[in-house]
Structures are given as C-alpha cells and as structure tokens.
Design a protein around this motif. Structure first.
Motif, PDB file in Angstrom:
ATOM      1  N   THR A 141      -6.845  24.848  66.483  1.00 24.51           N
ATOM      2  CA  THR A 141      -5.314  23.999  66.933  1.00 24.51           C
ATOM      3  C   THR A 141      -5.687  22.691  67.302  1.00 24.51           C
ATOM      4  O   THR A 141      -5.017  21.492  67.025  1.00 24.51           O
ATOM      5  N   THR A 142      -6.107  22.483  68.245  1.00 24.47           N
ATOM      6  CA  THR A 142      -6.773  21.401  69.489  1.00 24.47           C
ATOM      7  C   THR A 142      -7.466  20.569  68.559  1.00 24.47           C
ATOM      8  O   THR A 142      -7.038  19.745  68.040  1.00 24.47           O
ATOM      9  N   TYR A 143      -8.336  21.145  67.698  1.00 24.63           N
ATOM     10  CA  TYR A 143      -9.882  20.652  66.959  1.00 24.63           C
ATOM     11  C   TYR A 143      -9.201  20.057  65.394  1.00 24.63           C
ATOM     12  O   TYR A 143      -8.663  18.438  65.433  1.00 24.63           O
ATOM     13  N   VAL A 144      -8.330  21.198  65.325  1.00 26.06           N
ATOM     14  CA  VAL A 144      -7.551  20.356  63.969  1.00 26.06           C
ATOM     15  C   VAL A 144      -6.417  18.920  64.181  1.00 26.06           C
ATOM     16  O   VAL A 144      -6.618  18.176  63.346  1.00 26.06           O
ATOM     17  N   SER A 145      -5.979  19.554  65.405  1.00 28.70           N
ATOM     18  CA  SER A 145      -4.610  17.815  65.361  1.00 28.70           C
ATOM     19  C   SER A 145      -5.544  16.483  65.716  1.00 28.70           C
ATOM     20  O   SER A 145      -4.252  15.601  65.323  1.00 28.70           O
ATOM     21  N   ARG A 146      -6.607  16.823  66.707  1.00 23.38           N
ATOM     22  CA  ARG A 146      -7.221  15.666  66.372  1.00 23.38           C
ATOM     23  C   ARG A 146      -7.893  14.910  65.191  1.00 23.38           C
ATOM     24  O   ARG A 146      -7.323  13.275  64.900  1.00 23.38           O
ATOM     25  N   ASN A 147      -7.518  15.480  63.746  1.00 25.57           N
ATOM     26  CA  ASN A 147      -7.760  15.251  62.934  1.00 25.57           C
ATOM     27  C   ASN A 147      -7.073  15.283  61.716  1.00 25.57           C
ATOM     28  O   ASN A 147      -7.778  14.490  60.485  1.00 25.57           O
ATOM     29  N   ARG A 148      -5.844  15.026  62.641  1.00 21.38           N
ATOM     30  CA  ARG A 148      -4.667  14.987  61.468  1.00 21.38           C
ATOM     31  C   ARG A 148      -4.433  13.877  61.177  1.00 21.38           C
ATOM     32  O   ARG A 148      -4.570  12.858  61.894  1.00 21.38           O
ATOM     33  N   HIS A 149      -3.558  13.429  60.063  1.00 24.03           N
ATOM     34  CA  HIS A 149      -3.213  11.729  59.911  1.00 24.03           C
ATOM     35  C   HIS A 149      -1.490  11.900  59.582  1.00 24.03           C
ATOM     36  O   HIS A 149      -1.228  10.563  59.595  1.00 24.03           O
ATOM     37  N   GLY A 150      -1.160  12.956  60.356  1.00 25.94           N
ATOM     38  CA  GLY A 150       0.598  12.896  60.313  1.00 25.94           C
ATOM     39  C   GLY A 150       1.055  12.917  58.771  1.00 25.94           C
ATOM     40  O   GLY A 150       2.235  12.448  58.613  1.00 25.94           O
ATOM     41  N   SER A 151       0.433  12.740  57.871  1.00 27.71           N
ATOM     42  CA  SER A 151       1.237  12.697  56.764  1.00 27.71           C
ATOM     43  C   SER A 151       1.877  14.437  55.808  1.00 27.71           C
ATOM     44  O   SER A 151       1.176  15.430  56.829  1.00 27.71           O
ATOM     45  N   ALA A 152       3.121  14.458  55.771  1.00 24.14           N
ATOM     46  CA  ALA A 152       3.118  15.870  55.410  1.00 24.14           C
ATOM     47  C   ALA A 152       2.673  16.544  54.262  1.00 24.14           C
ATOM     48  O   ALA A 152       2.453  18.141  54.592  1.00 24.14           O
ATOM     49  N   GLU A 153       2.051  16.624  53.477  1.00 22.37           N
ATOM     50  CA  GLU A 153       1.071  16.991  52.523  1.00 22.37           C
ATOM     51  C   GLU A 153       0.262  17.535  53.530  1.00 22.37           C
ATOM     52  O   GLU A 153      -0.350  18.382  53.232  1.00 22.37           O
ATOM     53  N   GLU A 154      -0.409  16.555  54.832  1.00 23.54           N
ATOM     54  CA  GLU A 154      -1.243  17.004  55.388  1.00 23.54           C
ATOM     55  C   GLU A 154      -1.213  18.336  55.977  1.00 23.54           C
ATOM     56  O   GLU A 154      -1.529  19.455  56.566  1.00 23.54           O
ATOM     57  N   PHE A 155       0.370  18.181  57.133  1.00 22.59           N
ATOM     58  CA  PHE A 155       0.778  19.381  57.492  1.00 22.59           C
ATOM     59  C   PHE A 155       1.520  20.350  56.960  1.00 22.59           C
ATOM     60  O   PHE A 155       1.430  21.047  57.836  1.00 22.59           O
ATOM     61  N   TYR A 156       1.867  19.581  55.406  1.00 20.94           N
ATOM     62  CA  TYR A 156       2.779  21.059  54.959  1.00 20.94           C
ATOM     63  C   TYR A 156       1.389  21.912  53.675  1.00 20.94           C
ATOM     64  O   TYR A 156       1.561  23.464  53.979  1.00 20.94           O
ATOM     65  N   ALA A 157       0.512  21.256  53.826  1.00 19.95           N
ATOM     66  CA  ALA A 157      -0.316  21.492  53.021  1.00 19.95           C
ATOM     67  C   ALA A 157      -1.589  21.907  53.248  1.00 19.95           C
ATOM     68  O   ALA A 157      -2.722  21.991  52.237  1.00 19.95           O
ATOM     69  N   GLY A 158      -2.457  21.389  53.550  1.00 20.73           N
ATOM     70  CA  GLY A 158      -3.494  21.475  55.209  1.00 20.73           C
ATOM     71  C   GLY A 158      -4.295  20.356  53.945  1.00 20.73           C
ATOM     72  O   GLY A 158      -5.678  20.277  54.159  1.00 20.73           O
ATOM     73  N   GLY A 159      -3.111  19.198  53.479  1.00 22.90           N
ATOM     74  CA  GLY A 159      -4.347  18.385  52.114  1.00 22.90           C
ATOM     75  C   GLY A 159      -4.956  18.976  51.251  1.00 22.90           C
ATOM     76  O   GLY A 159      -5.368  18.534  50.034  1.00 22.90           O
ATOM     77  N   ARG A 160      -4.820  20.051  50.864  1.00 25.49           N
ATOM     78  CA  ARG A 160      -4.410  20.720  49.603  1.00 25.49           C
ATOM     79  C   ARG A 160      -6.061  21.088  50.038  1.00 25.49           C
ATOM     80  O   ARG A 160      -7.292  20.650  47.873  1.00 25.49           O
ATOM     81  N   LEU A 161      -6.822  21.323  50.956  1.00 26.47           N
ATOM     82  CA  LEU A 161      -8.832  21.652  50.122  1.00 26.47           C
ATOM     83  C   LEU A 161      -9.019  22.640  50.154  1.00 26.47           C
ATOM     84  O   LEU A 161     -10.016  22.713  50.628  1.00 26.47           O
ATOM     85  N   PHE A 162      -8.485  23.202  50.606  1.00 32.35           N
ATOM     86  CA  PHE A 162      -9.220  24.943  50.783  1.00 32.35           C
ATOM     87  C   PHE A 162      -9.620  24.987  49.440  1.00 32.35           C
ATOM     88  O   PHE A 162      -9.305  25.885  48.470  1.00 32.35           O
ATOM     89  N   SER A 163     -10.516  26.560  49.805  1.00 33.57           N
ATOM     90  CA  SER A 163     -11.240  26.856  48.396  1.00 33.57           C
ATOM     91  C   SER A 163     -10.348  28.327  47.699  1.00 33.57           C
ATOM     92  O   SER A 163      -9.555  28.813  49.147  1.00 33.57           O
ATOM     93  N   PRO A 164     -10.783  28.852  46.624  1.00 32.14           N
ATOM     94  CA  PRO A 164     -10.172  30.207  46.738  1.00 32.14           C
ATOM     95  C   PRO A 164      -9.679  30.855  47.402  1.00 32.14           C
ATOM     96  O   PRO A 164      -9.401  31.515  47.700  1.00 32.14           O
ATOM     97  N   MET A 165     -11.278  31.234  48.272  1.00 32.06           N
ATOM     98  CA  MET A 165     -11.983  32.479  48.597  1.00 32.06           C
ATOM     99  C   MET A 165     -11.152  31.800  50.094  1.00 32.06           C
ATOM    100  O   MET A 165     -10.809  33.468  50.519  1.00 32.06           O
ATOM    101  N   GLU A 166     -10.941  30.497  51.120  1.00 32.88           N
ATOM    102  CA  GLU A 166     -10.606  30.498  51.501  1.00 32.88           C
ATOM    103  C   GLU A 166      -9.237  31.047  51.826  1.00 32.88           C
ATOM    104  O   GLU A 166      -8.605  31.386  52.917  1.00 32.88           O
ATOM    105  N   ASN A 167      -8.420  30.647  50.979  1.00 26.99           N
ATOM    106  CA  ASN A 167      -7.411  30.856  50.681  1.00 26.99           C
ATOM    107  C   ASN A 167      -6.305  31.944  50.353  1.00 26.99           C
ATOM    108  O   ASN A 167      -6.594  32.905  51.332  1.00 26.99           O
ATOM    109  N   GLY A 168      -7.874  33.257  49.882  1.00 27.40           N
ATOM    110  CA  GLY A 168      -7.530  34.446  49.429  1.00 27.40           C
ATOM    111  C   GLY A 168      -7.766  34.881  50.812  1.00 27.40           C
ATOM    112  O   GLY A 168      -6.710  36.114  51.222  1.00 27.40           O
ATOM    113  N   PHE A 169      -8.743  34.664  51.840  1.00 23.29           N
ATOM    114  CA  PHE A 169      -8.375  35.329  52.825  1.00 23.29           C
ATOM    115  C   PHE A 169      -7.528  34.897  54.173  1.00 23.29           C
ATOM    116  O   PHE A 169      -6.647  35.803  54.574  1.00 23.29           O
ATOM    117  N   ALA A 170      -6.933  33.415  53.702  1.00 23.63           N
ATOM    118  CA  ALA A 170      -5.423  33.171  54.381  1.00 23.63           C
ATOM    119  C   ALA A 170      -4.633  33.558  54.214  1.00 23.63           C
ATOM    120  O   ALA A 170      -2.922  34.350  54.639  1.00 23.63           O
TER     121      ALA A 170
END
Length: 529
Positions: free
Chosen positions: A24-53
C-alpha cells in the motif's frame, strides 16, 4: 490455545499485515490522485492478474470459514452453499462481465445512468451499493472476531471486539492510501495464499483416509451425530414448508446475487477492454471452482476428524471448523506440527478477511463519492471525489465495525447470503433492465432499486434472524412476522416487478437514441472508456 499458538499465529498475522502495508505504501507513492487511478487502478491489470484479484475478492471468510463450518454441522445442506456460490459465476460470465465493462466507468450506477436522468438513478444505485457492501462487510468482521477469539481463548470477549476494530482500521488504511491498485495486489497475494492453504489441507485430509472419499463421508456421518441423514438433503432445510421455501430463497439469492455485488462489478473496470474482462472471469471461475471443491473436502473432513460436536462447541455457528481441522491434522494441540499448521491457516484466514474487506470498502466508498456526492454536488472535480471517497471509507468502516460486533454469533456464510439477497433484489433487476429492455425509463430504474432494496431490508428485520428465536440477534424480543431467514424468494421478484411497473406507468418515454447508443457500446465496446 497455548502460548506457542498465540505467538506463532500473531507473528504470521504481523508478517502479512506488514507485507500488505508495504504494498500500500509503495503504491501510494506512485499514484497521481486521479479518479481513474483510485477507483480502477489505471485500468492496467492483465486478465490473469484481474482473475486472481476477483477470486481473492470473492473467496471470503464466508467461503473459507463459513461454508466449511456449515458442511461440518449440516452435511449435504451445507454443501449447497458451495454450489450456489459457484453457479452464480455463469450468470456473471454470460450476462454481465463484458457489457458492464463497455457501458460503465467506475460503478454500477454508471451503467444505468448512461441512458437515464443521472441524478435520481445515481442516488438510488449508490444507496443500494453502499447497503449491500456494509452487509457483506459485517460477515467479514464476524469471521475476524471468531478467528481471533479461537486463537486467544473463547472467554475473551475483548479479543473478538478488538479483532473487529483492528480489521476495520486496516481496511480504511488500505483504501485511503493505496486505492484500487494496492487493493488489487493485496487480493492477488491473498488468493495465492488461500489456494495454497486449501490445497495443503485438502491433501492432508485425503491422506488421512488414504484417498478414499467414501470412507471420509461415512466417518463424517458417524461422527456428526445424525448418521446417514448427514449425507442426505433436509438436515437444515428439510422438514416443514418454511424450511424448504427458505432453501429456495437462499438458492435464488446465491445464484443471482453475485452479478449485483458492487465490489465484483467494480473489478471489471480495472482491465483495458471488455475481452479482458471476460477472460478475467474465466480465470476466476477456474480458481473459485477449484477452491469450492476443496471446501467440500474440508467441511466433511472437519466433521470426520474433529467431530461436529467439537466444532459446535468451539463456535456455535461453525466458523472455526477449518482452524480446528488444521490443528488436528498437524498432530494435535500439543504438537509442533499442529501449532505450525494452525498458525498458518489462521494467518491465511485473517489475510482473506483483510483483502476482502479492502475490496468491499473501496467499492462502497466509490459509490458514496462518485454516485451520491457527485450527484448532490454537480460539477465536482475528480480530486474532490477521491477525497470524499477516502473519508467515506472511514465512515463505512465505523458502521461495519458496529454491526459486526452486534452479529458476532451468526455464521459468516449465512450473513453473506443475506447480502447476496439484497444485491439480487436491488441491483440485478435494474442492471438487466438497463442492458436489455429498450423501453426502460428513469422511473422504472428508481422503482426497481428501491422496490427490491426496501422489501429485502424490511423482511430481514421482521425475520427470525433479528428476533423471535434463541439464535436471533435479539433473542429476548419477538417482532418476527416473516417466517423465512432469507428474503430473496419475495424481494427478488418484487425488484423486477417494481422496475416493470415504474416503466409502464411512467409519463416519460425511453430515449431511443440513448438506448441505441448504449446497446452498440455494450456489444461492441465502441466509445468505452
């Protein structure tokens, strides 16, 4: 529990909490505070990553602790929870996943509001999403309390209280600092840990019976106190018409509720395309299906090895069946193996609770900020939305903690069944109508949400869950007027009926152009965010 159990399990708790806080601490250093980043993680996850999540989000304390406990206490009737939770994903895969990803942006209300007047629809859908999320959170809080009470001694009521408060505080930290990106990685780590723990326990149970599943079932029936009835339908949901209707109600809620859960729907926005959303669901079905098959072995294994009476003696709702099973499989309470295996399973279960509550809290705080706050404060900026979401996470945490302490003696899988019933009653009808009914109107959408939400909540309050029986939340009073524990059989049809009635009585006609645009967008992805 001995001091070794407490020390080792608490150390493992601490290790997982430290790892997740580090993420959480590491990720919070690399965020830019936008709604897309906060709500959707920048829409950057792969299907496998999202499937595990998704699997990590779905395989909650209800699955690991609650379902196994119900099987250990009620045999075949407890197994029905596993079937219902798994079959629900077929509804998600074929009717919801791709269409929601194409039509929405962050929340359920985005899908509905695409072709309606936004303000009333967002307020209704946001209210419903927060309600469902809080009910789901209560189950996780109860699981946390049961787990730590087992670890520190059943007589320590304070331990259960502080466990619930600690989980609530951690979930607020995860959501407030890291948003969706941190929450997703926590869920991935948790899914891997949970699958590993479940596989290890399943193998040990089968080894105890030399791979003979038939012998496992016979032994479970013998030690259950119910004999062959333990393996036949009807131990919990048999008998009079009330129990049978309650089973039908539960089945409807489990199968239809998943497609209306806000924290599951929000996961489809974390991948770049609708195709990726569908592939995410395929990954999650494989993981979740394997896991629920293992809960069957663990539940019957707890009945056969620990004994139903011992499980019930530790926790009347059966929430501690799996940790007790791990203790016995490792060699017993006084053995090093038992201590280690118990501590590992307890830590995995605690990790499960932390990850799931983070996902639910994020989804509910997004509904508060993106739907309710943005509707009441038109023209609000994205940064103010994110700030409101962080504050909302704290408020939702406080409410969930209070309700979790109130419901701490109920089975966690049963509590999740109530949340599924409310989701299927309020969220699913408006979602399906919006996607598939050309004539659907704003009034129909609002009536659909409230027409399912309010009856579901009222029926729960008037049911044996709250009063009128020794196992109720308030056993000393009786205002029970509705005989079923689960309201789904009545409230789900009411949600669909209210949506239809609101539409056919509406003076406004549906906007054909907006429907056509939504239909093309949902099916092709053209114009999707």
């Amino acid at each position: 529990m001995t001091g070794d159990h407490q020390t080792l399990a608490l150390v493992l708790f601490g290790v997982f909490v430290a790892i997740t806080l580090g993420i959480t601490t590491y990720v919070s250093r690399n965020r830019h505070g936008s709604a897309e980043e906060f709500y959707a993680g920048g829409r950057l996850f792969s299907p496998m990553e999202n499937g595990f999540a998704i699997a990590g989000d779905y395989m909650s304390a209800a699955s690991f602790l609650g379902i196994s406990g119900l099987i250990a206490l009620y045999g075949y009737d407890g197994l029905l929870y596993s079937v219902g939770f798994l079959v629900a994903w077929l509804v998600v895969l074929f009717l919801v996943a791709e269409l929601v990803r194409n039509c929405g942006r962050f929340t359920l209300a985005d899908v509905v509001a695409a072709r309606m007047r936004e303000r009333p629809v967002r307020i209704a859908a946001g209210t419903s999403s927060v309600t469902v999320s809080v009910l789901y959170l209560v189950a996780q809080m109860v699981g946390a309390g049961s787990l730590v009470a087992l670890l520190l001694g059943e007589t320590s009521a304070a331990a259960r209280t502080w466990a619930v408060i600690g989980v609530g505080a951690l979930m607020v930290i995860y959501v407030s600092l890291g948003g969706m990106r941190a929450t997703t990685w926590i869920q991935i780590v948790k899914a891997v840990l949970l699958m590993g723990g479940a596989i290890a326990l399943t193998v040990l149970v089968l080894m105890r019976f030399h791979g003979d599943f038939d012998q496992l079932l016979r032994t479970a029936a013998d030690r259950s106190g119910h004999g062959s009835d333990f393996l036949a339908p009807g131990l919990k949901y048999g008998g009079d018409w009330t129990a049978r209707l309650d089973f039908i109600s539960l089945g409807l809620a489990l199968v239809l509720g998943t497609a209306g859960l806000p924290h599951i729907l929000s996961r489809f926005y974390t991948v770049p395309t609708a195709r990726a959303a569908r592939r995410s669901v395929v990954w999650s079905i494989g993981l979740i299906g394997s896991f629920y098959l293992m809960t069957i072995v663990l539940g019957f294994g707890a009945a056969a090895i620990v004994g139903s009476d011992a499980v019930r003696g530790s926790n009347a709702a059966g929430n501690t069946a799996v940790p007790l099973l791990a203790l016995d499989l490792g060699g017993g309470a006084d053995s090093t193996g038992g201590t280690v295996l118990f501590a590992v399973v307890a830590a995995v279960a605690f990790a499960t609770i932390l990850a799931v509550v983070a996902g639910i809290t994020l989804a509910s705080s997004a509904s508060v900020a993106h739907d309710l706050y943005a509707s009441l404060r038109r023209g609000s900026k994205q940064r103010s939305e994110v700030a409101v979401a962080r504050v909302a996470a704290a408020g939702i945490g406080v409410v969930a903690i209070g309700l979790g302490l109130l419901a701490r003696d109920l089975n966690v899988a049963f509590l999740v069944g109530l949340a599924f019933a409310v989701a299927a009653s309020a969220n699913l009808p408006v979602l399906l109508y919006s996607l598939f009914w050309r004539e659907f109107t704003t009034r129909g959408a609002v009536w659909s949400v409230y027409g399912g939400l309010l009856p579901a909540l009222v029926l729960v309050v008037l049911s044996p869950v709250v009063s009128g029986s020794p196992d109720s939340l308030f056993p000393g009073v009786d205002f029970q007027y509705f005989p079923l524990d689960n309201p789904g059989l009545v409230s789900i049809p009411l949600g669909f009926l209210a949506g239809w009635l609101g539409t056919v009585t509406s003076a406004d006609r549906a906007d054909e152009a907006k429907h056509a645009e939504t239909e093309v967008r949902s099916l092709t992805g053209a114009g999707a965010v």
